[in-house]
Motif scaffolding. Structure first.
Motif, PDB file in Angstrom:
ATOM      1  N   LEU A 139      -6.823  28.769 -23.060  1.00  0.00           N
ATOM      2  CA  LEU A 139      -8.136  29.391 -23.267  1.00  0.00           C
ATOM      3  C   LEU A 139      -8.057  30.577 -24.223  1.00  0.00           C
ATOM      4  CD1 LEU A 139      -9.718  29.273 -19.697  1.00  0.00           C
ATOM      5  CD2 LEU A 139     -10.095  27.729 -21.637  1.00  0.00           C
ATOM      6  N   VAL A 140      -6.993  31.363 -24.112  1.00  0.00           N
ATOM      7  CA  VAL A 140      -6.823  32.502 -25.023  1.00  0.00           C
ATOM      8  C   VAL A 140      -6.627  32.006 -26.452  1.00  0.00           C
ATOM      9  CG1 VAL A 140      -5.237  34.378 -25.645  1.00  0.00           C
ATOM     10  CG2 VAL A 140      -6.004  34.128 -23.288  1.00  0.00           C
ATOM     11  N   VAL A 141      -5.774  31.013 -26.627  1.00  0.00           N
ATOM     12  CA  VAL A 141      -5.541  30.467 -27.969  1.00  0.00           C
ATOM     13  C   VAL A 141      -6.830  29.855 -28.530  1.00  0.00           C
ATOM     14  CG1 VAL A 141      -4.342  28.627 -29.217  1.00  0.00           C
ATOM     15  CG2 VAL A 141      -3.072  30.141 -27.740  1.00  0.00           C
ATOM     16  N   SER A 142      -7.589  29.179 -27.680  1.00  0.00           N
ATOM     17  CA  SER A 142      -8.852  28.585 -28.130  1.00  0.00           C
ATOM     18  C   SER A 142      -9.830  29.667 -28.583  1.00  0.00           C
ATOM     19  CB  SER A 142      -9.486  27.767 -27.003  1.00  0.00           C
ATOM     20  OG  SER A 142      -8.661  26.697 -26.655  1.00  0.00           O
ATOM     21  N   ALA A 143      -9.933  30.730 -27.803  1.00  0.00           N
ATOM     22  CA  ALA A 143     -10.829  31.831 -28.175  1.00  0.00           C
ATOM     23  C   ALA A 143     -10.362  32.498 -29.464  1.00  0.00           C
ATOM     24  CB  ALA A 143     -10.892  32.851 -27.041  1.00  0.00           C
ATOM     25  N   LEU A 144      -9.056  32.675 -29.595  1.00  0.00           N
ATOM     26  CA  LEU A 144      -8.530  33.266 -30.825  1.00  0.00           C
ATOM     27  C   LEU A 144      -8.790  32.371 -32.033  1.00  0.00           C
ATOM     28  CD1 LEU A 144      -5.157  34.820 -29.609  1.00  0.00           C
ATOM     29  CD2 LEU A 144      -7.227  36.028 -30.331  1.00  0.00           C
ATOM     30  N   LEU A 145      -8.676  31.065 -31.853  1.00  0.00           N
ATOM     31  CA  LEU A 145      -8.984  30.145 -32.959  1.00  0.00           C
ATOM     32  C   LEU A 145     -10.430  30.300 -33.415  1.00  0.00           C
ATOM     33  CD1 LEU A 145      -7.286  26.735 -32.087  1.00  0.00           C
ATOM     34  CD2 LEU A 145      -6.901  28.124 -34.118  1.00  0.00           C
ATOM     35  N   VAL A 146     -11.346  30.357 -32.459  1.00  0.00           N
ATOM     36  CA  VAL A 146     -12.763  30.491 -32.810  1.00  0.00           C
ATOM     37  C   VAL A 146     -13.013  31.831 -33.497  1.00  0.00           C
ATOM     38  CG1 VAL A 146     -15.096  30.670 -31.872  1.00  0.00           C
ATOM     39  CG2 VAL A 146     -13.552  28.904 -31.025  1.00  0.00           C
ATOM     40  N   LEU A 147     -12.508  32.902 -32.910  1.00  0.00           N
ATOM     41  CA  LEU A 147     -12.748  34.231 -33.488  1.00  0.00           C
ATOM     42  C   LEU A 147     -12.082  34.385 -34.856  1.00  0.00           C
ATOM     43  CD1 LEU A 147     -12.357  36.417 -30.284  1.00  0.00           C
ATOM     44  CD2 LEU A 147     -14.472  35.808 -31.481  1.00  0.00           C
ATOM     45  N   HIS A 148     -10.860  33.900 -34.963  1.00  0.00           N
ATOM     46  CA  HIS A 148     -10.158  34.019 -36.247  1.00  0.00           C
ATOM     47  C   HIS A 148     -10.773  33.093 -37.287  1.00  0.00           C
ATOM     48  CE1 HIS A 148      -7.234  35.299 -39.009  1.00  0.00           C
ATOM     49  NE2 HIS A 148      -6.292  35.586 -38.141  1.00  0.00           N
ATOM     50  N   GLY A 149     -11.274  31.949 -36.852  1.00  0.00           N
ATOM     51  CA  GLY A 149     -11.982  31.075 -37.784  1.00  0.00           C
ATOM     52  C   GLY A 149     -13.221  31.760 -38.341  1.00  0.00           C
ATOM     53  N   LEU A 150     -13.965  32.428 -37.469  1.00  0.00           N
ATOM     54  CA  LEU A 150     -15.141  33.178 -37.937  1.00  0.00           C
ATOM     55  C   LEU A 150     -14.734  34.299 -38.886  1.00  0.00           C
ATOM     56  CD1 LEU A 150     -17.170  33.380 -34.605  1.00  0.00           C
ATOM     57  CD2 LEU A 150     -17.781  32.078 -36.661  1.00  0.00           C
ATOM     58  N   LEU A 151     -13.649  34.998 -38.545  1.00  0.00           N
ATOM     59  CA  LEU A 151     -13.161  36.073 -39.403  1.00  0.00           C
ATOM     60  C   LEU A 151     -12.733  35.535 -40.767  1.00  0.00           C
ATOM     61  CD1 LEU A 151     -12.399  39.072 -39.667  1.00  0.00           C
ATOM     62  CD2 LEU A 151     -10.147  38.467 -38.754  1.00  0.00           C
ATOM     63  N   THR A 152     -12.093  34.375 -40.776  1.00  0.00           N
ATOM     64  CA  THR A 152     -11.649  33.775 -42.040  1.00  0.00           C
ATOM     65  C   THR A 152     -12.838  33.313 -42.875  1.00  0.00           C
ATOM     66  OG1 THR A 152      -9.567  33.115 -41.015  1.00  0.00           O
ATOM     67  CG2 THR A 152     -10.157  32.009 -43.059  1.00  0.00           C
ATOM     68  N   LEU A 153     -13.906  32.868 -42.230  1.00  0.00           N
ATOM     69  CA  LEU A 153     -15.112  32.531 -42.993  1.00  0.00           C
ATOM     70  C   LEU A 153     -15.686  33.754 -43.687  1.00  0.00           C
ATOM     71  CD1 LEU A 153     -17.049  30.056 -40.678  1.00  0.00           C
ATOM     72  CD2 LEU A 153     -15.984  29.552 -42.886  1.00  0.00           C
ATOM     73  N   ILE A 154     -15.578  34.899 -43.025  1.00  0.00           N
ATOM     74  CA  ILE A 154     -16.119  36.141 -43.587  1.00  0.00           C
ATOM     75  C   ILE A 154     -15.165  36.733 -44.623  1.00  0.00           C
ATOM     76  CG2 ILE A 154     -16.767  38.516 -43.017  1.00  0.00           C
ATOM     77  CD1 ILE A 154     -17.636  37.365 -40.242  1.00  0.00           C
ATOM     78  N   ALA A 155     -13.877  36.799 -44.269  1.00  0.00           N
ATOM     79  CA  ALA A 155     -12.868  37.388 -45.152  1.00  0.00           C
ATOM     80  C   ALA A 155     -11.765  36.361 -45.380  1.00  0.00           C
ATOM     81  CB  ALA A 155     -12.288  38.649 -44.518  1.00  0.00           C
ATOM     82  N   VAL A 156     -11.807  35.723 -46.535  1.00  0.00           N
ATOM     83  CA  VAL A 156     -10.888  34.622 -46.838  1.00  0.00           C
ATOM     84  C   VAL A 156      -9.430  35.078 -46.825  1.00  0.00           C
ATOM     85  CG1 VAL A 156     -10.297  32.900 -48.596  1.00  0.00           C
ATOM     86  CG2 VAL A 156     -12.677  33.448 -48.144  1.00  0.00           C
ATOM     87  N   GLY A 157      -9.182  36.346 -47.026  1.00  0.00           N
ATOM     88  CA  GLY A 157      -7.814  36.863 -47.062  1.00  0.00           C
ATOM     89  C   GLY A 157      -7.065  36.734 -45.743  1.00  0.00           C
ATOM     90  N   THR A 158      -7.769  36.481 -44.673  1.00  0.00           N
ATOM     91  CA  THR A 158      -7.112  36.350 -43.366  1.00  0.00           C
ATOM     92  C   THR A 158      -6.616  34.927 -43.111  1.00  0.00           C
ATOM     93  OG1 THR A 158      -9.211  35.914 -42.258  1.00  0.00           O
ATOM     94  CG2 THR A 158      -8.504  38.213 -42.387  1.00  0.00           C
ATOM     95  N   HIS A 159      -6.685  34.072 -44.115  1.00  0.00           N
ATOM     96  CA  HIS A 159      -6.275  32.678 -43.957  1.00  0.00           C
ATOM     97  C   HIS A 159      -4.800  32.558 -43.581  1.00  0.00           C
ATOM     98  CE1 HIS A 159      -5.310  28.533 -45.635  1.00  0.00           C
ATOM     99  NE2 HIS A 159      -6.138  28.308 -44.640  1.00  0.00           N
ATOM    100  N   ARG A 160      -3.954  33.415 -44.120  1.00  0.00           N
ATOM    101  CA  ARG A 160      -2.513  33.341 -43.833  1.00  0.00           C
ATOM    102  C   ARG A 160      -2.248  33.555 -42.342  1.00  0.00           C
ATOM    103  NH1 ARG A 160       1.249  30.996 -46.117  1.00  0.00           N
ATOM    104  NH2 ARG A 160       0.807  31.946 -48.109  1.00  0.00           N
ATOM    105  N   SER A 161      -2.915  34.536 -41.735  1.00  0.00           N
ATOM    106  CA  SER A 161      -2.697  34.773 -40.304  1.00  0.00           C
ATOM    107  C   SER A 161      -3.310  33.655 -39.458  1.00  0.00           C
ATOM    108  CB  SER A 161      -3.239  36.138 -39.887  1.00  0.00           C
ATOM    109  OG  SER A 161      -4.601  36.253 -40.192  1.00  0.00           O
ATOM    110  N   LEU A 162      -4.347  32.997 -39.965  1.00  0.00           N
ATOM    111  CA  LEU A 162      -4.894  31.833 -39.261  1.00  0.00           C
ATOM    112  C   LEU A 162      -3.848  30.726 -39.204  1.00  0.00           C
ATOM    113  CD1 LEU A 162      -7.295  30.380 -37.912  1.00  0.00           C
ATOM    114  CD2 LEU A 162      -8.007  29.645 -40.193  1.00  0.00           C
ATOM    115  N   GLN A 163      -3.068  30.583 -40.254  1.00  0.00           N
ATOM    116  CA  GLN A 163      -2.016  29.573 -40.261  1.00  0.00           C
ATOM    117  C   GLN A 163      -0.952  29.869 -39.205  1.00  0.00           C
ATOM    118  OE1 GLN A 163      -1.042  29.915 -44.429  1.00  0.00           O
ATOM    119  NE2 GLN A 163      -2.250  28.100 -44.955  1.00  0.00           N
ATOM    120  N   TRP A 164      -0.658  31.131 -38.946  1.00  0.00           N
ATOM    121  CA  TRP A 164       0.285  31.493 -37.880  1.00  0.00           C
ATOM    122  C   TRP A 164      -0.308  31.157 -36.524  1.00  0.00           C
ATOM    123  CZ3 TRP A 164       5.236  32.575 -38.423  1.00  0.00           C
ATOM    124  CH2 TRP A 164       5.693  32.985 -39.666  1.00  0.00           C
TER     125      TRP A 164
END
Length: 138
Positions: free
Chosen positions: A13-38
């Motif tokens: 559940l934590v990983v799922s929530a982080l995926l959703v939140l980080h996905g939203l963050l990456t949509l807003i700021a494309v530079g966070t794509h590298r940490s999304l890959q981690w």
């Protein structure tokens, strides 16, 4: 069952929530794509741990509907290839395909595709894991 309910299910559940939140963050700021890959890598680890634990629980005689439990478990595993699907739009992937009409995505487009996939997978992973927990009797 205690290990699954006390550790793995909350971790999924934590990983799922982080995926959703980080996905939203990456949509807003494309530079966070590298940490999304981690985060995608950690998602693979948690889902593999969940799969192994559920298989052990089912083989040890847990009173659960086997077909439903295995079906939802396969659904969680089937979601994983969607993470990082933007790689199919890279120039290297397009060069490997002989189709001259294959699109090549810009790096920001790849990041946005991956972000959208992370949001969808995060939601679906949480729902499928919840259903596994219900089927196992948790």
């Amino acid at each position: 069952m205690a290990f699954y309910l006390d550790f793995l299910y909350p971790a999924v559940l934590v990983v799922s929530a982080l995926l959703v939140l980080h996905g939203l963050l990456t949509l807003i700021a494309v530079g966070t794509h590298r940490s999304l890959q981690w985060l995608v890598t950690s998602t693979y680890v948690v889902v593999v741990l969940q799969a192994g634990t559920v298989v052990v629980l089912l083989l040890s005689g847990a009173s659960a509907d086997l077909v439903l439990a295995v079906g939802y478990l396969l659904a969680t595993i089937a979601l994983l290839p969607l993470l990082g699907i933007g790689r199919l739009g890279t120039p290297e992937a397009a060069a490997a395909d002989p189709d001259p009409e294959r699109p090549v995505l810009a790096p920001d487009q790849i990041a946005r595709v991956d972000a959208g996939a992370a949001i969808a997978v995060g939601i679906a992973l949480a729902v499928a894991s919840w259903r596994i927990t219900v089927v196992l009797g948790g």
